[in-house]
Each structure stands twice: as structure tokens, then as C-alpha cells.
Design an enzyme around this catalytic site. Structure first.
Site, PDB file in Angstrom:
ATOM      1  N   HIS A 220      32.145  38.356  29.769  1.00 30.92           N
ATOM      2  CA  HIS A 220      32.854  39.380  29.001  1.00 30.92           C
ATOM      3  C   HIS A 220      32.136  39.542  27.665  1.00 30.92           C
ATOM      4  O   HIS A 220      31.502  38.606  27.166  1.00 30.92           O
ATOM      5  CB  HIS A 220      34.296  38.975  28.711  1.00 30.92           C
ATOM      6  CG  HIS A 220      35.135  38.720  29.916  1.00 30.92           C
ATOM      7  ND1 HIS A 220      35.175  37.497  30.553  1.00 30.92           N
ATOM      8  CD2 HIS A 220      35.990  39.524  30.585  1.00 30.92           C
ATOM      9  CE1 HIS A 220      36.007  37.559  31.578  1.00 30.92           C
ATOM     10  NE2 HIS A 220      36.519  38.775  31.624  1.00 30.92           N
ATOM     11  N   GLU A 352      37.809  44.957  40.168  1.00 27.00           N
ATOM     12  CA  GLU A 352      38.200  43.664  40.727  1.00 27.00           C
ATOM     13  C   GLU A 352      39.709  43.627  40.975  1.00 27.00           C
ATOM     14  O   GLU A 352      40.496  43.480  40.041  1.00 27.00           O
ATOM     15  CB  GLU A 352      37.802  42.548  39.765  1.00 27.00           C
ATOM     16  CG  GLU A 352      38.182  41.162  40.230  1.00 27.00           C
ATOM     17  CD  GLU A 352      37.821  40.112  39.207  1.00 27.00           C
ATOM     18  OE1 GLU A 352      38.407  39.012  39.267  1.00 27.00           O
ATOM     19  OE2 GLU A 352      36.972  40.370  38.331  1.00 27.00           O
TER      20      GLU A 352
END
Length: 415
Positions: A220, A352
Site C-alpha cells: 500500500h 480484490e
């Protein structure tokens, strides 16, 4: 207590004042003086046994207080001496004597195996692969191509062991800045300290990947770079850490499997990012994704992933379901346009699916829900489902996508 002692003493030492019948006593001065001395002595004798139990605690308290004052004085003196020593040490370090720890080893347990985890079917050590042989050819391809492991930055480097029910339980050596990073020696610049720690974390990450023999990682944006006080400062931090990662990748085959923007942890994403009812949050999320895409592409990332943990609703009567889904589709179309047309990236974009983490009713609940959403808004040509190999980590690749246009071939994630 003293008043009671005084009253008791007087009652036990003063003679009876009752008059005697038929007698008149004539006291002389000498007689009166003698009586007074005798009464005084008797008064003192009566007071002493009663005062002793009162005086002992007073004396003890005085002694303890004095000892505490002496201990405090000694402690303050030692602290001053230590501060003088620390100041002297800091001054010495600032005089270019600080050791360079760029080559610091964070995982020394691998040293005995030549710096890498070996393949050894008979090994009893935990630092060995007993089944995975990266170079072994299986059905015409080496095992490393069939099992494309990636190291998840957030689980491996940033996980502190905390959960909603307790405080952090892990303390990592790479979370402590050192003087060679410019984050000590009295440096009060918090931003510099945060960046120094971020670099140490990244060095630890790349050391682990080299020793595992793994060439892919995923992250991230907030994993690798600290958030600044402004968007410009935040982007500058991320650019600086991307440059640092490129230096560490140079001369290796290491590259990101995918990058993503963390659109769930900060308070303004409480009600979603792309599906937030606040337009300023939608814009903030778009700006964050834009920069994360740029960094992922610059580092050679194969894919860009979206995990919509906050995209959904908790209470349907207060939710405009159709409008939020339209907003999400608009967000994804803008992202796809920037990824393909502006950056020229060819890898797929991933969504996802994962239910109830943490939103009660997520819009990417499962593969079927995600596939229906992509078809409904004509996004299935550029997006695929990034399938999780476990409930806690995921990484996917498009290298051999043969099942359908919705799926990316699954890779495992080391965490």
C-alpha cells in the site's frame, strides 16, 4: 492526642481538693515550692509513657522523608551526569563518527546458510525449503514460475501485532531510526524521523526478499511512505521512497507484483472512498490513487489492486445503493483511463473481493458480485478479480490468465 495526654496526666497527679473537717492548713512558701516540684515530676512521669507511642511514628516519618529527599537529590545528580554524557556522545556522533548502518543485517539467522534459505529436503532447520525448489522444472516450467510468491509489505514489515482488542505486541528492529539515518542526535524534525524509519523498513524488506529468493512484493502507498501534513508533502514522501526502492531494485529481478492505495485506514474514509457520500472524500481518494498508480508503474509493477474494505453500507434505509454503485463505477473508469492511457501501463487492474472486512455489506462481497458489477458497468475488459490465497493476504498476477476475463492467475503471498 496531646490534649488527652494532658488531661490524663492532670487527673492522675493533682491532689484531692476536698476540705478536711476541723482542720486548717497553713502552708509556708517552702512547703508550696516542694509540692509544686513534686507535682511537676509526677506530671512528667505520667506523660512520658503516653507520649512515646505518638512520638515514634513522628520520628519514623521524619526519617523516611529525609531519606526520600536524599534519594531524590542523588537521582537528579545522576540524571544530570547522564545528560552530560549523552550530550557529549551526541556531540561526538554529530562529528561524523556515527556508523553507517546501510549494510545492517536485520535477519542474521540466514547467515549460517550462506545468506539465503536453501532447498534441502532433509533439513531439520526451519530456515530451509523442504518442498519448494525454485529451479526444478515441472511440466516445462521452473517451479518459481508456477509458484510466484510475493512478500506482502504490510504483514511482513509493518504488522505490529495489534488488533481491535489489544495493543501492539511486536517490536521490530527496523522500526527504530538510527543516527546514520538522520533521525537521532537530537533531531527534532518528526518528518525526517518518519522518513528515516521508512528507509530502514524498506532495507529490511529487500534483505528478506533476497534471502528468501523471492522477486515479487506488494504494498500500500502508506506502507512504504508516511503521510505528510499536506497532499504535496505526502506525494513528495511517496516519490522519495519510490526512488529509494528503485535503488534497492537496481541490479536485481525484484519488482512489485502490484501496488495499491490505502483507502480505508484514515478517518475520512469511514463511509467509503469511491462510494463516500462526501464529494471531497471522493476527490481525495482519486488523488491518492493517481499518485499510487504512478509509483507502482515507475517501480515496474505488473498490476494495480483495489481493495474496497470501506466500499459498502451498514444500514440500507440510509443508503442510496444505486447511486453509490454508480459512483464506484465512475471512480474505476477514471482510474482505468489514467492507468492505460496516461501512464501507458499494460497490466490489468485488479479488484480484490472480500466480505465483511470491515464493512458489513461490501460491494465487492465475492467473485460473483464483483463479476456482475464489472459487466453491468462495462469494466470487465480492463478489470480482473484478484483472488486471495488466504483470508489475510492476497496477491494475483495476470501472467497466465486462462480461466476467464475476470480472473488473474493466483499467486501466493508470504507474510
Amino acid at each position: 492526642s496531646l490534649l488527652l495526654v494532658h488531661a490524663h496526666a492532670r487527673a492522675t497527679t493533682e491532689p484531692s481538693r476536698e476540705p478536711r473537717e476541723g482542720k486548717r492548713r497553713e502552708d509556708t512558701g517552702i512547703r508550696r515550692d516542694g509540692d509544686e516540684r513534686m507535682r511537676g515530676a509526677a506530671y512528667t512521669s505520667a506523660c512520658v509513657p503516653l507520649l512515646v507511642p505518638l512520638l515514634i511514628p513522628l520520628l519514623a516519618a521524619t526519617f523516611v522523608t529525609r531519606q526520600q529527599q536524599m534519594v531524590l537529590a542523588i537521582t537528579l545528580s545522576n540524571n544530570n551526569n547522564n545528560n552530560d554524557g549523552n550530550n557529549a556522545a551526541d556531540a561526538a556522533l554529530s562529528d561524523s563518527s556515527c556508523p553507517n548502518d546501510d549494510a545492517q543485517e536485520f535477519f542474521p539467522s540466514f547467515t549460517a546458510t550462506g545468506g539465503k534459505v536453501p532447498y534441502d529436503p532433509a533439513a531439520t532447520s526451519p530456515f530451509a525449503f523442504r518442498h519448494y525448489n525454485a529451479s526444478e522444472v515441472v511440466l516445462g516450467r521452473p517451479m518459481r514460475e508456477w509458484l510466484r510468491f510475493s512478500v506482502a509489505y504490510w504483514h511482513t514489515i509493518r504488522n505490529d501485532g495489534s488488533d481491535p482488542f489489544g495493543a501492539p505486541t511486536k517490536a521490530w528492529p527496523w522500526d527504530e531510526a538510527s543516527c546514520s539515518d538522520g533521525a537521532s542526535n537530537g533531531n527534532s524534525d518528526a518528518a525526517a524521523g518518519d522518513m528515516a524509519v521508512a528507509k530502514r523498513r524498506m532495507r529490511a524488506m529487500f534483505e528478506l526478499m533476497r534471502k528468501l529468493g523471492v522477486e515479487l512484493w506488494c504494498f500500500h502507498d502508506r506502507d512504504i511512505a508516511p503521510k505528510g501534513t499536506t497532499l504535496a508533502e505526502t506525494n513528495a514522501n511517496l516519490d522519495a521512497m519510490a526512488d529509494y526502492a528503485m535503488q534497492l531494485q537496481r541490479g536485481t529481478n525484484i519488482r512489485p507484483l502490484w501496488g495499491t492505495a490505502q483507502l480505508f485506514a484514515e478517518p475520512h474514509y469511514m463511509s467509503g472512498a469511491a462510494t463516500s457520500p462526501h464529494v471531497d472524500v471522493f476527490i481525495r481518494a482519486a488523488a491518492q490513487v493517481k499518485k499510487a498508480m504512478e509509483v507502482t508503474h515507475r517501480l515496474g509493477g505488473e498490476n494495480f489492486n483495489f481493495w474496497g474494505g470501506r466500499e459498502g453500507y451498514s444500514y440500507l434505509p440510509t443508503t442510496d445503493l444505486a447511486q453509490e454503485r454508480r459512483h464506484a463505477a465512475l471512480f474505476f473508469k477514471m482510474a482505468a483511463d489514467y492507468w492505460r492511457r496516461t501512464l501507458g501501463a499494460t497490466g490489468p487492474l485488479l479488484i480484490e473481493p472480500k466480505p465483511q472486512e470491515p464493512m458489513k455489506h461490501q460491494y465487492d462481497w465475492d467473485v460473483a458480485t464483483t463479476a456482475g458489477f464489472l459487466r453491468e458497468f462495462d469494466l470487465h475488459h480492463v478489470f480482473k478479480a484478484g483472488l486471495s490465497s488466504s483470508s489475510s493476504s492476497s496477491s494475483s498476477s495476470s501472467s497466465s490468465s486462462t480461466a476467464s476475463s475476470f480472473f488473474a492467475s493466483s499467486s501466493s503471498s508470504i507474510s
